[in-house]
Design a protein around this motif. Structure first.
Motif, PDB file in Angstrom:
ATOM      1  N   LEU A 223       0.826  -1.205   0.000  1.00  0.00           N
ATOM      2  CA  LEU A 223       0.000   0.000   0.000  1.00  0.00           C
ATOM      3  C   LEU A 223       0.864   1.261   0.000  1.00  0.00           C
ATOM      4  O   LEU A 223       0.511   2.263  -0.625  1.00  0.00           O
ATOM      5  N   ILE A 224       1.989   1.215   0.692  1.00  0.00           N
ATOM      6  CA  ILE A 224       2.906   2.360   0.681  1.00  0.00           C
ATOM      7  C   ILE A 224       3.373   2.644  -0.741  1.00  0.00           C
ATOM      8  O   ILE A 224       3.357   3.788  -1.215  1.00  0.00           O
ATOM      9  N   GLU A 225       3.791   1.591  -1.443  1.00  0.00           N
ATOM     10  CA  GLU A 225       4.270   1.776  -2.815  1.00  0.00           C
ATOM     11  C   GLU A 225       3.136   2.153  -3.766  1.00  0.00           C
ATOM     12  O   GLU A 225       3.336   2.951  -4.682  1.00  0.00           O
ATOM     13  N   ALA A 226       1.954   1.612  -3.550  1.00  0.00           N
ATOM     14  CA  ALA A 226       0.811   1.960  -4.408  1.00  0.00           C
ATOM     15  C   ALA A 226       0.458   3.437  -4.241  1.00  0.00           C
ATOM     16  O   ALA A 226       0.206   4.145  -5.228  1.00  0.00           O
ATOM     17  N   CYS A 227       0.431   3.922  -3.013  1.00  0.00           N
ATOM     18  CA  CYS A 227       0.107   5.333  -2.769  1.00  0.00           C
ATOM     19  C   CYS A 227       1.195   6.242  -3.326  1.00  0.00           C
ATOM     20  O   CYS A 227       0.901   7.307  -3.896  1.00  0.00           O
ATOM     21  N   ARG A 228       2.446   5.852  -3.156  1.00  0.00           N
ATOM     22  CA  ARG A 228       3.552   6.645  -3.714  1.00  0.00           C
ATOM     23  C   ARG A 228       3.428   6.738  -5.231  1.00  0.00           C
ATOM     24  O   ARG A 228       3.571   7.821  -5.824  1.00  0.00           O
ATOM     25  N   LEU A 229       3.153   5.614  -5.870  1.00  0.00           N
ATOM     26  CA  LEU A 229       3.040   5.586  -7.329  1.00  0.00           C
ATOM     27  C   LEU A 229       1.879   6.443  -7.807  1.00  0.00           C
ATOM     28  O   LEU A 229       2.016   7.252  -8.744  1.00  0.00           O
ATOM     29  N   LEU A 230       0.719   6.314  -7.184  1.00  0.00           N
ATOM     30  CA  LEU A 230      -0.449   7.081  -7.610  1.00  0.00           C
ATOM     31  C   LEU A 230      -0.257   8.577  -7.347  1.00  0.00           C
ATOM     32  O   LEU A 230      -0.761   9.411  -8.112  1.00  0.00           O
ATOM     33  N   THR A 231       0.454   8.916  -6.290  1.00  0.00           N
ATOM     34  CA  THR A 231       0.764  10.324  -6.037  1.00  0.00           C
ATOM     35  C   THR A 231       1.587  10.907  -7.176  1.00  0.00           C
ATOM     36  O   THR A 231       1.303  12.001  -7.685  1.00  0.00           O
ATOM     37  N   LEU A 232       2.609  10.171  -7.607  1.00  0.00           N
ATOM     38  CA  LEU A 232       3.438  10.631  -8.724  1.00  0.00           C
ATOM     39  C   LEU A 232       2.620  10.754 -10.001  1.00  0.00           C
ATOM     40  O   LEU A 232       2.799  11.698 -10.773  1.00  0.00           O
ATOM     41  N   CYS A 233       1.716   9.812 -10.205  1.00  0.00           N
ATOM     42  CA  CYS A 233       0.889   9.841 -11.413  1.00  0.00           C
ATOM     43  C   CYS A 233      -0.018  11.071 -11.432  1.00  0.00           C
ATOM     44  O   CYS A 233      -0.225  11.686 -12.483  1.00  0.00           O
ATOM     45  N   LEU A 234      -0.564  11.442 -10.285  1.00  0.00           N
ATOM     46  CA  LEU A 234      -1.444  12.609 -10.211  1.00  0.00           C
ATOM     47  C   LEU A 234      -0.665  13.915 -10.311  1.00  0.00           C
ATOM     48  O   LEU A 234      -1.254  14.970 -10.581  1.00  0.00           O
ATOM     49  N   GLN A 235       0.618  13.870 -10.084  1.00  0.00           N
ATOM     50  CA  GLN A 235       1.445  15.065 -10.199  1.00  0.00           C
ATOM     51  C   GLN A 235       2.052  15.217 -11.593  1.00  0.00           C
ATOM     52  O   GLN A 235       2.698  16.227 -11.872  1.00  0.00           O
ATOM     53  N   GLY A 236       1.849  14.221 -12.443  1.00  0.00           N
ATOM     54  CA  GLY A 236       2.453  14.222 -13.763  1.00  0.00           C
ATOM     55  C   GLY A 236       1.548  14.774 -14.846  1.00  0.00           C
ATOM     56  O   GLY A 236       0.417  15.212 -14.592  1.00  0.00           O
ATOM     57  N   SER A 237       2.033  14.720 -16.066  1.00  0.00           N
ATOM     58  CA  SER A 237       1.307  15.298 -17.201  1.00  0.00           C
ATOM     59  C   SER A 237       0.064  14.505 -17.574  1.00  0.00           C
ATOM     60  O   SER A 237      -0.820  15.033 -18.245  1.00  0.00           O
ATOM     61  N   GLU A 238      -0.018  13.248 -17.162  1.00  0.00           N
ATOM     62  CA  GLU A 238      -1.166  12.407 -17.500  1.00  0.00           C
ATOM     63  C   GLU A 238      -2.147  12.316 -16.329  1.00  0.00           C
ATOM     64  O   GLU A 238      -2.887  11.339 -16.198  1.00  0.00           O
ATOM     65  N   CYS A 239      -2.176  13.351 -15.486  1.00  0.00           N
ATOM     66  CA  CYS A 239      -2.960  13.292 -14.248  1.00  0.00           C
ATOM     67  C   CYS A 239      -4.461  13.136 -14.508  1.00  0.00           C
ATOM     68  O   CYS A 239      -5.170  12.519 -13.700  1.00  0.00           O
ATOM     69  N   ILE A 240      -4.972  13.680 -15.602  1.00  0.00           N
ATOM     70  CA  ILE A 240      -6.411  13.600 -15.864  1.00  0.00           C
ATOM     71  C   ILE A 240      -6.831  12.142 -16.084  1.00  0.00           C
ATOM     72  O   ILE A 240      -7.892  11.713 -15.603  1.00  0.00           O
ATOM     73  N   ILE A 241      -6.010  11.391 -16.776  1.00  0.00           N
ATOM     74  CA  ILE A 241      -6.315   9.967 -16.998  1.00  0.00           C
ATOM     75  C   ILE A 241      -6.368   9.230 -15.668  1.00  0.00           C
ATOM     76  O   ILE A 241      -7.265   8.415 -15.423  1.00  0.00           O
ATOM     77  N   TRP A 242      -5.418   9.530 -14.782  1.00  0.00           N
ATOM     78  CA  TRP A 242      -5.393   8.848 -13.489  1.00  0.00           C
ATOM     79  C   TRP A 242      -6.561   9.279 -12.617  1.00  0.00           C
ATOM     80  O   TRP A 242      -7.093   8.474 -11.846  1.00  0.00           O
ATOM     81  N   ALA A 243      -6.974  10.535 -12.736  1.00  0.00           N
ATOM     82  CA  ALA A 243      -8.143  10.997 -11.984  1.00  0.00           C
ATOM     83  C   ALA A 243      -9.383  10.215 -12.399  1.00  0.00           C
ATOM     84  O   ALA A 243     -10.228   9.862 -11.557  1.00  0.00           O
ATOM     85  N   GLU A 244      -9.507   9.928 -13.678  1.00  0.00           N
ATOM     86  CA  GLU A 244     -10.647   9.148 -14.163  1.00  0.00           C
ATOM     87  C   GLU A 244     -10.628   7.739 -13.589  1.00  0.00           C
ATOM     88  O   GLU A 244     -11.684   7.157 -13.303  1.00  0.00           O
ATOM     89  N   LYS A 245      -9.432   7.177 -13.417  1.00  0.00           N
ATOM     90  CA  LYS A 245      -9.327   5.825 -12.863  1.00  0.00           C
ATOM     91  C   LYS A 245      -9.671   5.803 -11.370  1.00  0.00           C
ATOM     92  O   LYS A 245     -10.113   4.770 -10.851  1.00  0.00           O
ATOM     93  N   LEU A 246      -9.465   6.936 -10.690  1.00  0.00           N
ATOM     94  CA  LEU A 246      -9.653   6.971  -9.240  1.00  0.00           C
ATOM     95  C   LEU A 246     -11.008   7.502  -8.799  1.00  0.00           C
ATOM     96  O   LEU A 246     -11.353   7.399  -7.623  1.00  0.00           O
ATOM     97  N   GLN A 247     -11.788   8.081  -9.713  1.00  0.00           N
ATOM     98  CA  GLN A 247     -12.962   8.831  -9.285  1.00  0.00           C
ATOM     99  C   GLN A 247     -14.137   7.972  -8.832  1.00  0.00           C
ATOM    100  O   GLN A 247     -15.094   8.491  -8.253  1.00  0.00           O
ATOM    101  N   SER A 248     -14.068   6.665  -9.024  1.00  0.00           N
ATOM    102  CA  SER A 248     -15.119   5.798  -8.520  1.00  0.00           C
ATOM    103  C   SER A 248     -15.213   5.937  -6.995  1.00  0.00           C
ATOM    104  O   SER A 248     -14.203   5.960  -6.289  1.00  0.00           O
ATOM    105  N   GLU A 249     -16.425   6.000  -6.491  1.00  0.00           N
ATOM    106  CA  GLU A 249     -16.618   6.245  -5.060  1.00  0.00           C
ATOM    107  C   GLU A 249     -16.009   5.148  -4.200  1.00  0.00           C
ATOM    108  O   GLU A 249     -15.433   5.424  -3.151  1.00  0.00           O
ATOM    109  N   HIS A 250     -16.120   3.889  -4.633  1.00  0.00           N
ATOM    110  CA  HIS A 250     -15.594   2.817  -3.783  1.00  0.00           C
ATOM    111  C   HIS A 250     -14.069   2.839  -3.739  1.00  0.00           C
ATOM    112  O   HIS A 250     -13.462   2.417  -2.749  1.00  0.00           O
ATOM    113  N   ILE A 251     -13.412   3.385  -4.771  1.00  0.00           N
ATOM    114  CA  ILE A 251     -11.947   3.512  -4.742  1.00  0.00           C
ATOM    115  C   ILE A 251     -11.545   4.639  -3.786  1.00  0.00           C
ATOM    116  O   ILE A 251     -10.649   4.468  -2.945  1.00  0.00           O
TER     117      ILE A 251
END
Length: 500
Positions: A223-251
């Protein structure tokens, strides 16, 4: 498990009389002249490591990809020599440490079905934790080497060009130990630190969904590595794509659940760091993720976390927890400046009390001195962040200044913050604005003589710090780079009140 560095590998092979083209049973790597990327390690060695991570697709496991497609069968092979477009390098990051897996510490027991819609029974990624075989130990050893190498921009680019992402995806699509999952996430996390490779991660079909699925593991290090990775993804140029993957309420609910229930300080830090990345994200990401997070109770989660960490700070003084305290306060600060949601923070009495308690923290000077000797000043930074949060609260609710103006230990603690905030323009301006708001509320004529003497005593005891700050920053008053207006007026008002 000790991580083998590539220098150790070179020494072993030299002693054995071998070159760096890997053992004879591996396919030969292409000649060096085919590589356009300069690395400090023989490219054929890196490619041989990637080959050694290939999963055994000859077994009879039934598994699926993120889109429900079958995984590669025996006749399906990964072409490590496939060509792809070369990108210009940009960043370099630190490697991630090697550490042992552990079950996630939680406050209460957890059942995924307790808050999901039941669809997660079909999650493709199901982690098993059988006894580690000799083959798995070898895989982990080679994976750790690649984890470290991925911190280098040139090595990372070479790895991606030779389909390391596809190899790691293939491993995630079959049952693995949590240690293997952690290593995979660590490698991808280091690759994601290089902005030029972010698009390659996004374009690897099925990888995004499987990465998000790792949030539903129950292993702390994963979970530490998953959160670190997703943080980097949201800070990068492709952040909108990652936001779409995360926006589900259960996630998003799972992200908040981790924050509320884990006892591990590093996981709290990385998890709240992910929330901070969302709060500080681009407007497109904010529109997608802020509303559902607020609906799920993000402000109360952050305030409860702050209360928990403050209790630890006041009673146990565990240095490992200080970074978590700092990132929680930074997240609250980010939330306090969002126009649509700031009142969720500023109207919270519990938060006001916690922030004032942190500013009054009696040993911050001693703690700061001790930490600075070790190259760390996390507690001091947390106190500075608390000052900024309080300034934001008072800017919305001016009447609160009257309440705290009678709290002499708070006034003392606030003035002790002057040296901490001296080098931070925003924090220094926030501190002086608080001092100004408080002192203008002091009604000298209505105070008892003893109370007035106590007030003056507190101010006099801090006079040296006040004078040093004003002298150190006297050039700021004439600098065009420093915003004037309210910030300058706050200092003038505060000093005038102090003089009186």
């Amino acid at each position: 498990m000790a991580t083998m560095t590539f220098e150790d590998k070179e020494e072993e092979e030299e002693e054995a009389g071998e070159d760096h083209h890997g053992p004879s049973h591996h396919p030969p790597a292409p000649p060096d002249e085919l590589f356009d990327i300069a690395t400090s390690v023989d490219p054929s060695y890196i490619i041989s490591l990637i080959r050694k991570l290939l999963p055994n697709v000859k077994n009879d496991h039934n598994f699926c990809g993120a889109d429900g497609d079958s995984a590669p069968n025996e006749g399906s092979k990964i072409d490590l020599m496939g060509e792809s477009a070369s990108s210009s390098p940009k960043d370099r990051v630190r490697g991630s440490p090697d550490h042992n897996s552990e079950a996630m510490d939680v406050v209460n027991g957890f059942e995924k079905s307790s808050y999901q819609d039941g669809d997660d029974e079909n999650l493709c990624r199901k982690v098993e934790q059988p006894g580690v075989s000799a083959g798995e130990e070898v895989w982990e050893e080679y994976g750790c080497v690649l984890w470290d190498l991925a911190a280098s921009r040139n090595h990372a680019e070479l790895m991606v060009e030779n389909l390391v992402l596809e190899v790691l995806l293939a491993n995630l699509m079959i049952p693995q130990t949590v240690r293997v999952a952690e290593i995979i996430l660590g490698i991808i996390g280091n690759l994601a630190c290089h902005e030029v490779l972010m698009q390659r991660i996004v374009s690897t079909q099925g990888l995004n969904e499987i990465i998000v699925d790792q949030l539903f593991l129950d292993d702390t290090q994963c979970l530490i590595e998953a959160c670190r990775l997703l943080t980097l993804c949201l800070q990068g140029s492709e952040c909108i794509i990652w936001a779409e993957k995360l926006q589900s309420e259960h996630i998003l609910q799972r992200v908040l659940w981790i924050a509320e229930n884990t006892l591990n300080p590093q996981l709290i830090e990385k998890n709240v760091g992910l929330l901070l990345a969302i709060l500080e994200s681009r407007p497109e990401v904010a529109r997608a993720l802020h509303p559902p997070l607020m609906k799920l109770g993000l402000p109360s989660v952050l305030i409860d976390l702050l209360a928990f960490e403050m209790n630890k700070l006041l009673h146990e003084r565990i240095p490992e927890r200080y970074p978590a305290l700092e990132v929680i306060l930074r997240s609250i600060e980010a939330l306090s400046v969002l126009d649509s949601y700031s009142q969720e923070i500023t109207l919270n009495k519990k938060l006001l009390q916690l922030v004032c308690d942190l500013i009054k923290f009696p040993d911050k000077v001693e703690v700061r001195s001790s930490l600075l000797r070790n190259g760390n000043a996390v507690v001091a930074n947390s106190c500075v962040t608390a000052v900024v949060v309080l300034a934001n609260i008072l800017s919305d609710i001016d009447d609160l200044a009257s309440e705290i103006s009678q709290d002499l230990p708070f006034i003392q603690g606030l003035l002790e913050m002057i040296p901490f905030a001296s080098d931070d323009l925003e924090a220094r301006s926030a501190l002086w604005s608080i001092v100004a708001r408080i002192l203008v509320k002091v009604q000298e004529d209505e105070m008892r003589q003893s109370s007035l003497h106590q007030y003056v005593s507190v101010l006099v005891s801090s006079s040296d710090m006040i004078e040093d700050d004003l002298l150190d920053h006297q050039l700021d008053e004439t600098s065009h780079r420093i915003p004037c207006g309210f910030k300058r007026s706050a200092r003038v008002t505060a000093v005038s009140s102090l003089t009186c």
